[in-house]
Design a protein around this motif. Structure first.
Motif, mmCIF file in Angstrom:
data_model
loop_
_atom_site.group_PDB
_atom_site.id
_atom_site.type_symbol
_atom_site.label_atom_id
_atom_site.label_comp_id
_atom_site.label_asym_id
_atom_site.label_seq_id
_atom_site.Cartn_x
_atom_site.Cartn_y
_atom_site.Cartn_z
ATOM 1 N N MET A 1 2.455 1.780 -3.511
ATOM 2 C CA MET A 1 1.831 3.045 -3.099
ATOM 3 C C MET A 1 1.343 3.803 -4.052
ATOM 4 O O MET A 1 2.242 4.361 -4.952
ATOM 5 C CB MET A 1 2.884 3.682 -2.303
ATOM 6 C CG MET A 1 2.063 4.764 -1.147
ATOM 7 S SD MET A 1 3.454 5.710 -0.372
ATOM 8 C CE MET A 1 3.702 4.631 1.161
ATOM 9 N N ASP A 2 0.048 4.198 -4.125
ATOM 10 C CA ASP A 2 -0.332 4.965 -5.213
ATOM 11 C C ASP A 2 -0.336 6.288 -4.782
ATOM 12 O O ASP A 2 0.015 6.831 -3.643
ATOM 13 C CB ASP A 2 -1.793 4.552 -5.294
ATOM 14 C CG ASP A 2 -2.905 4.897 -4.351
ATOM 15 O OD1 ASP A 2 -2.577 5.306 -3.406
ATOM 16 O OD2 ASP A 2 -4.389 4.437 -4.592
ATOM 17 N N GLU A 3 -0.963 7.394 -5.692
ATOM 18 C CA GLU A 3 -0.749 8.913 -5.330
ATOM 19 C C GLU A 3 -1.479 9.138 -4.067
ATOM 20 O O GLU A 3 -1.196 10.093 -3.397
ATOM 21 C CB GLU A 3 -1.489 9.757 -6.724
ATOM 22 C CG GLU A 3 -0.397 9.420 -7.740
ATOM 23 C CD GLU A 3 -0.998 10.425 -8.889
ATOM 24 O OE1 GLU A 3 -1.497 11.425 -8.696
ATOM 25 O OE2 GLU A 3 -0.491 9.998 -9.990
ATOM 26 N N ALA A 4 -2.823 8.651 -4.045
ATOM 27 C CA ALA A 4 -3.551 8.927 -2.738
ATOM 28 C C ALA A 4 -2.645 8.684 -1.480
ATOM 29 O O ALA A 4 -2.665 9.597 -0.472
ATOM 30 C CB ALA A 4 -4.795 8.274 -2.706
ATOM 31 N N ASP A 5 -2.159 7.496 -1.421
ATOM 32 C CA ASP A 5 -1.436 7.149 -0.395
ATOM 33 C C ASP A 5 -0.198 8.111 0.030
ATOM 34 O O ASP A 5 0.261 8.725 1.272
ATOM 35 C CB ASP A 5 -0.743 5.871 -0.512
ATOM 36 C CG ASP A 5 -1.721 4.708 -0.297
ATOM 37 O OD1 ASP A 5 -2.864 4.898 0.322
ATOM 38 O OD2 ASP A 5 -1.469 3.467 -0.956
ATOM 39 N N ILE A 6 0.622 8.692 -1.163
ATOM 40 C CA ILE A 6 1.538 9.475 -1.199
ATOM 41 C C ILE A 6 1.193 10.845 -0.485
ATOM 42 O O ILE A 6 1.641 11.194 0.161
ATOM 43 C CB ILE A 6 2.261 9.661 -2.347
ATOM 44 C CG1 ILE A 6 3.036 8.330 -2.688
ATOM 45 C CG2 ILE A 6 3.433 10.745 -2.360
ATOM 46 C CD1 ILE A 6 3.614 8.268 -4.207
ATOM 47 N N ALA A 7 -0.216 11.104 -1.039
ATOM 48 C CA ALA A 7 -0.621 12.516 -0.728
ATOM 49 C C ALA A 7 -1.064 12.640 0.721
ATOM 50 O O ALA A 7 -0.614 13.330 1.515
ATOM 51 C CB ALA A 7 -1.543 12.965 -1.533
ATOM 52 N N SER A 8 -1.422 11.394 1.238
ATOM 53 C CA SER A 8 -2.101 11.252 2.564
ATOM 54 C C SER A 8 -0.979 11.185 3.717
ATOM 55 O O SER A 8 -0.930 11.796 4.600
ATOM 56 C CB SER A 8 -2.778 9.858 2.561
ATOM 57 O OG SER A 8 -3.145 9.826 4.154
ATOM 58 N N GLU A 9 0.342 10.458 3.312
ATOM 59 C CA GLU A 9 1.548 10.501 3.924
ATOM 60 C C GLU A 9 2.009 11.941 3.995
ATOM 61 O O GLU A 9 2.558 12.447 5.146
ATOM 62 C CB GLU A 9 2.522 9.542 3.348
ATOM 63 C CG GLU A 9 3.596 9.512 4.259
ATOM 64 C CD GLU A 9 4.253 8.275 4.605
ATOM 65 O OE1 GLU A 9 5.344 8.050 5.029
ATOM 66 O OE2 GLU A 9 3.561 6.992 4.404
#
Length: 69
Positions: A1-9
């Protein structure tokens, strides 16, 4: 999971929490009185939502607070 996925979640969880809180506030607004118990004027729905369970309009509540410290 990259930073964009973490931020989106994170954003999705925050939005879900806000929506649940808003639904709860709307439901508890039904516990508020439609009309002020002191003056009989209609209590605006915005106040009913902001102060769940209220039974006084803004003016009567302010007067009561000032005269009963």
């Amino acid at each position: 999971m990259d930073e964009a996925d973490i931020a989106s979640e994170y954003q999705s969880r925050e939005m879900e929490a806000l929506l649940k809180h808003r639904k709860k506030k709307v439901l508890t607004a039904k516990d508020s009185a439609d009309h002020c118990q002191e003056c009989g004027l209609e209590i605006p729905s915005a106040r009913q939502i902001a102060v769940p369970g209220c039974s006084l309009c803004t003016q009567c509540a302010a007067w009561l607070e000032q005269n009963n410290p």
